[in-house]
Design a protein around this motif. Structure first.
Motif, PDB file in Angstrom:
ATOM      1  N   SER A   1      -7.989  22.288  -8.471  1.00  0.00           N
ATOM      2  CA  SER A   1      -7.670  21.275  -9.483  1.00  0.00           C
ATOM      3  C   SER A   1      -8.862  20.380  -9.697  1.00  0.00           C
ATOM      4  O   SER A   1      -9.601  20.096  -8.763  1.00  0.00           O
ATOM      5  CB  SER A   1      -6.465  20.440  -9.030  1.00  0.00           C
ATOM      6  OG  SER A   1      -6.298  19.350  -9.882  1.00  0.00           O
TER       7      SER A   1
ATOM      8  N   ALA B   1       2.513  26.850 -17.333  1.00  0.00           N
ATOM      9  CA  ALA B   1       1.590  26.831 -18.474  1.00  0.00           C
ATOM     10  C   ALA B   1       0.858  25.499 -18.527  1.00  0.00           C
ATOM     11  O   ALA B   1       1.390  24.452 -18.146  1.00  0.00           O
ATOM     12  CB  ALA B   1       2.355  27.078 -19.765  1.00  0.00           C
ATOM     13  N   GLU B   2      -0.369  25.552 -19.019  1.00  0.00           N
ATOM     14  CA  GLU B   2      -1.198  24.340 -19.067  1.00  0.00           C
ATOM     15  C   GLU B   2      -0.550  23.244 -19.910  1.00  0.00           C
ATOM     16  O   GLU B   2      -0.652  22.060 -19.590  1.00  0.00           O
ATOM     17  CB  GLU B   2      -2.577  24.691 -19.621  1.00  0.00           C
ATOM     18  CG  GLU B   2      -3.542  23.516 -19.629  1.00  0.00           C
ATOM     19  CD  GLU B   2      -4.927  23.912 -20.114  1.00  0.00           C
ATOM     20  OE1 GLU B   2      -5.771  23.014 -20.261  1.00  0.00           O
ATOM     21  OE2 GLU B   2      -5.152  25.119 -20.361  1.00  0.00           O
ATOM     22  N   LYS B   3       0.149  23.616 -20.961  1.00  0.00           N
ATOM     23  CA  LYS B   3       0.787  22.612 -21.825  1.00  0.00           C
ATOM     24  C   LYS B   3       1.942  21.898 -21.139  1.00  0.00           C
ATOM     25  O   LYS B   3       2.367  20.822 -21.571  1.00  0.00           O
ATOM     26  CB  LYS B   3       1.289  23.272 -23.107  1.00  0.00           C
ATOM     27  CG  LYS B   3       2.383  24.303 -22.890  1.00  0.00           C
ATOM     28  CD  LYS B   3       2.786  24.956 -24.202  1.00  0.00           C
ATOM     29  CE  LYS B   3       3.878  26.012 -23.983  1.00  0.00           C
ATOM     30  NZ  LYS B   3       5.120  25.442 -23.471  1.00  0.00           N
TER      31      LYS B   3
ATOM     32  N   ILE C   1       1.950  21.210 -17.692  1.00  0.00           N
ATOM     33  CA  ILE C   1       1.536  20.574 -16.433  1.00  0.00           C
ATOM     34  C   ILE C   1       1.763  19.065 -16.464  1.00  0.00           C
ATOM     35  O   ILE C   1       2.239  18.467 -15.501  1.00  0.00           O
ATOM     36  CB  ILE C   1       0.044  20.874 -16.143  1.00  0.00           C
ATOM     37  CG1 ILE C   1      -0.100  22.306 -15.639  1.00  0.00           C
ATOM     38  CG2 ILE C   1      -0.510  19.915 -15.095  1.00  0.00           C
ATOM     39  CD1 ILE C   1       0.448  22.533 -14.263  1.00  0.00           C
ATOM     40  N   SER C   2       1.434  18.422 -17.587  1.00  0.00           N
ATOM     41  CA  SER C   2       1.512  16.962 -17.657  1.00  0.00           C
ATOM     42  C   SER C   2       2.940  16.438 -17.754  1.00  0.00           C
ATOM     43  O   SER C   2       3.162  15.227 -17.684  1.00  0.00           O
ATOM     44  CB  SER C   2       0.702  16.444 -18.852  1.00  0.00           C
ATOM     45  OG  SER C   2       1.189  17.002 -20.060  1.00  0.00           O
TER      46      SER C   2
ATOM     47  N   THR D   1       1.166  27.768  -8.108  1.00  0.00           N
ATOM     48  CA  THR D   1       1.125  26.328  -8.366  1.00  0.00           C
ATOM     49  C   THR D   1       0.885  25.583  -7.065  1.00  0.00           C
ATOM     50  O   THR D   1       1.377  25.988  -6.007  1.00  0.00           O
ATOM     51  CB  THR D   1       2.452  25.844  -8.989  1.00  0.00           C
ATOM     52  OG1 THR D   1       2.680  26.554 -10.208  1.00  0.00           O
ATOM     53  CG2 THR D   1       2.411  24.342  -9.273  1.00  0.00           C
TER      54      THR D   1
ATOM     55  N   SER E   1      -1.618  21.273  -9.953  1.00  0.00           N
ATOM     56  CA  SER E   1      -2.518  22.204 -10.635  1.00  0.00           C
ATOM     57  C   SER E   1      -1.870  23.577 -10.589  1.00  0.00           C
ATOM     58  O   SER E   1      -1.112  23.886  -9.662  1.00  0.00           O
ATOM     59  CB  SER E   1      -3.894  22.236  -9.969  1.00  0.00           C
ATOM     60  OG  SER E   1      -3.805  22.731  -8.649  1.00  0.00           O
ATOM     61  N   SER E   2      -2.123  24.393 -11.569  1.00  0.00           N
ATOM     62  CA  SER E   2      -1.437  25.681 -11.631  1.00  0.00           C
ATOM     63  C   SER E   2      -2.203  26.653 -12.509  1.00  0.00           C
ATOM     64  O   SER E   2      -2.976  26.241 -13.394  1.00  0.00           O
ATOM     65  CB  SER E   2      -0.012  25.488 -12.170  1.00  0.00           C
ATOM     66  OG  SER E   2       0.692  26.708 -12.185  1.00  0.00           O
ATOM     67  N   LYS E   3      -1.980  27.944 -12.236  1.00  0.00           N
ATOM     68  CA  LYS E   3      -2.456  29.023 -13.085  1.00  0.00           C
ATOM     69  C   LYS E   3      -1.290  29.975 -13.289  1.00  0.00           C
ATOM     70  O   LYS E   3      -0.620  30.363 -12.334  1.00  0.00           O
ATOM     71  CB  LYS E   3      -3.632  29.754 -12.445  1.00  0.00           C
ATOM     72  CG  LYS E   3      -4.917  28.937 -12.411  1.00  0.00           C
ATOM     73  CD  LYS E   3      -6.071  29.759 -11.866  1.00  0.00           C
ATOM     74  CE  LYS E   3      -7.367  28.952 -11.851  1.00  0.00           C
ATOM     75  NZ  LYS E   3      -8.497  29.726 -11.288  1.00  0.00           N
ATOM     76  N   GLU E   4      -1.071  30.329 -14.520  1.00  0.00           N
ATOM     77  CA  GLU E   4       0.046  31.209 -14.815  1.00  0.00           C
ATOM     78  C   GLU E   4      -0.133  32.558 -14.113  1.00  0.00           C
ATOM     79  O   GLU E   4      -1.236  33.111 -14.053  1.00  0.00           O
ATOM     80  CB  GLU E   4       0.176  31.416 -16.320  1.00  0.00           C
ATOM     81  CG  GLU E   4       0.714  30.199 -17.067  1.00  0.00           C
ATOM     82  CD  GLU E   4       1.106  30.510 -18.493  1.00  0.00           C
ATOM     83  OE1 GLU E   4       2.276  30.883 -18.723  1.00  0.00           O
ATOM     84  OE2 GLU E   4       0.229  30.392 -19.362  1.00  0.00           O
TER      85      GLU E   4
END
Length: 570
Positions: free
Chosen positions: A542, A428-430, A432-433, A481, A474-477
């Motif tokens: 990315s 999930a984007e939340k 990634i960091s 990844t 970088s990733s997309k659900e």
């Protein structure tokens, strides 16, 4: 203004300002009093004379009356026998702190002030006895210092007579007394106000900042770090305030890091307890099953023993990973850097991983777009740990029936970028960091089937940073990844690394097929850009810039034309 300059100015001011102001104010006061003396006593004088020779001035004050007496003694001595005339002369001298004494023979005929006369009567000079000039007068010391002017004459009956003008020296001219008092008061006021001004100035420039630092120190002592110390001046005190503020920020950062470390430690203990509880429970349960006779057949006993062994291996792996992270976090892991041929090194890594991934129905493909002789500066053992951690993390979260992992090597100038892409469930984007933070796991429930402690990517990040590179993701659900990391090429620091050993043999052909069996991967020349990636391998772009400042989207446009071939089953 520097503190030493302030001290020098204060020193000069303390000395010079009172002197200048006292001289100015004293000059004005004395000048006004001299004018008053001239108007009161009808004599001409100057400042120097009043200060250096006040007796001379007193002599001049009575000179008019004495000249009249002298002239009368020469021309009209009988007039000096007239008591009314003598009283008139005495009245003129009363305001000038003087009086008349008339003597006939040894008898005092008249005295303007009997009390004072009694104190000096025996000291009055005899007839025609002069120790100094008549005009100057005679100075009599003792209990009653005075200036005496004497004029002798003869009475009409031939008796010797003397008339004296006695001036009180002990009682200075009122104007001179007033001048001394005024100058003294002015001097005291000037010193007082100078001290106030300098004290206020020093307080503002030195004492107030020091007071601020004292308050700040007390707040730090009480554990309060949520404040700011501002430097008001660009001097030593200001520099001290800036240094103090830097210290406060550093202490606050250290405390925050320590608190975060303690929170992480508590979280780690909690996670380890959870992760160890499951295998320990399983080991305990299967061991009890064997002891209680539940495993009553050789097949069940063998199954139970294998399960116990598997759980023990998992626990050993967990403990080893924790031990390694504690060492790398404390910077106690030695690095043995060498000049590594990228192509051969990653070929060996993929070959080692290939068989294990095949069992899990995962195809791995390796694509090298760099030149044959590209070398990087790295520790082979630690770099292999990075690759294993990233690929191991990908394997845990691949949720497709057919898993695909692509490994790409790109030359981006002074760095080499390695991309490891999977077709897992994504992140999930939340999250990634946070995936490179220690102890972080996207699986909030800490499902034991996934394993791990959340240290794999944290270890990878620490190792890559120690190599002078960077790592990101970088990733997309539900798509996949990609983990990126960079390594510095040898050409960047060739002279400084002349003595480093070389790892790998680059003599093999780059276009050969490597490996046989149910999986297969290829090494393609950098010039071959006509084929496209097959079998639905997931490419994830990315926006994070690489070492040359280009985004991954820009790079992906170029790599789309290169010959990427996903793992293919035979």
């Amino acid at each position: 203004m520097k503190l030493r300059q302030r001290i020098a100015i204060a020193f000069i001011t303390i000395i010079s300002l009172p002197i200048i102001m006292v001289a100015a104010v004293g000059g004005v006061i004395i000048n006004n009093q001299i004018i008053s003396i001239q108007q009161t006593y009808d004599v001409d004088s100057n400042t120097i004379q009043v200060i250096t020779n006040p007796i001379q001035l007193l002599n001049r004050v009575t000179r008019g009356v004495y000249n009249e007496i002298k002239l009368c003694a020469l021309k009209q001595p009988q007039k000096l026998e007239d008591m009314d005339y003598i009283r008139d002369l005495n009245s003129e001298l009363v305001g000038k702190y003087s009086f008349i004494v008339l003597r006939k023979g040894d008898k005092i005929e008249y005295a303007g002030d009997r009390v004072k006369l009694n104190r000096i009567s025996e000291e009055l000079p005899k007839f025609a006895d002069y120790t100094i000039s008549t005009d100057g007068g005679i100075y009599l010391g003792g209990d009653y210092p005075c200036l005496v002017k004497q004029q002798d004459f003869y009475y009409q009956d031939g008796t010797e007579g003397s008339i004296f003008v006695v001036t009180d020296v002990n009682k200075l001219i009122p104007q001179l007394e007033s001048s001394i008092i005024q100058c003294s008061v002015a001097f005291i006021l000037i010193i007082f106000f100078t001290a106030i001004i300098l004290t206020f100035w020093i307080y503002r420039s030195v004492l107030r900042p020091l007071r601020t630092l004292q308050i700040a120190t007390n707040r730090i002592k009480c554990g309060d770090l949520d404040f700011t110390v501002k430097a008001e001046k660009d001097d030593e005190i200001g520099a001290l305030c800036e240094d103090f503020e830097d210290m406060r920020r550093r202490i606050k950062e250290l405390i925050e890091v320590r608190m975060q470390y303690e929170r992480d430690t508590k979280e780690l203990i909690s996670n380890i307890s959870h992760d160890l509880k499951t295998p320990l429970t399983a080991i305990k349960g299967y061991a009890e099953g064997i002891m209680d006779g539940v495993a009553d057949t050789p097949e069940k006993q063998d199954k139970y023993l294998k399960t116990i062994y598997t759980k023990a291996v998992d626990m050993t792996s967990l403990v080893d990973e924790l031990s390694f992270y504690s060492k790398i976090d404390c910077n106690t892991i030695p690095y043995n850097f060498a000049k590594i041929y990228v192509d051969q090194y990653f070929t060996d890594c993929i070959e080692e991983l290939g068989l294990d991934l095949e069992v899990k129905n995962i195809d791995v493909a390796y694509f090298n777009y760099a030149d044959d002789n590209v070398r990087v500066i790295a520790d082979p053992e630690q770099l292999k740990r990075v690759v294993n951690n990233i690929i191991g993390n990908s394997v845990k979260y691949i949720d497709k029936k057919k898993g695909i992992i692509n490994v790409r090597i790109n030359d981006i100038g002074s760095y080499v970028r390695i991309e490891i892409e999977d077709n897992g469930k994504g992140i999930a984007e939340k999250d990634i960091s946070y995936i490179f933070d220690r102890f972080y796991r996207t699986d909030g429930s800490r499902n034991s089937s996934k394993g791990g402690t959340g240290l794999g990517l944290a270890i990878a990040k620490k190792i890559i940073e120690e190599h002078g590179g960077s790592i990101w993701a970088s990733s997309k659900e539900f798509v996949g990844t990609t983990i990126y990391f960079t390594l510095k090429k040898v050409e960047e620091s060739e002279k400084a690394l002349e003595n480093l050993p070389e790892v790998g043999d680059n003599s093999k052909s780059k276009s050969r097929r490597v490996g046989e069996g149910k999986y297969r991967f290829f090494f393609l020349p950098a010039k071959d850009k006509t084929s496209t990636e097959q079998n639905g391998s997931s490419k994830v772009e990315s926006d994070k810039p690489d070492q040359e400042g280009h985004s991954q989207k820009e790079k992906s446009k170029k790599s789309d034309n290169k010959n990427d071939i996903g793992g293919i089953k035979e």
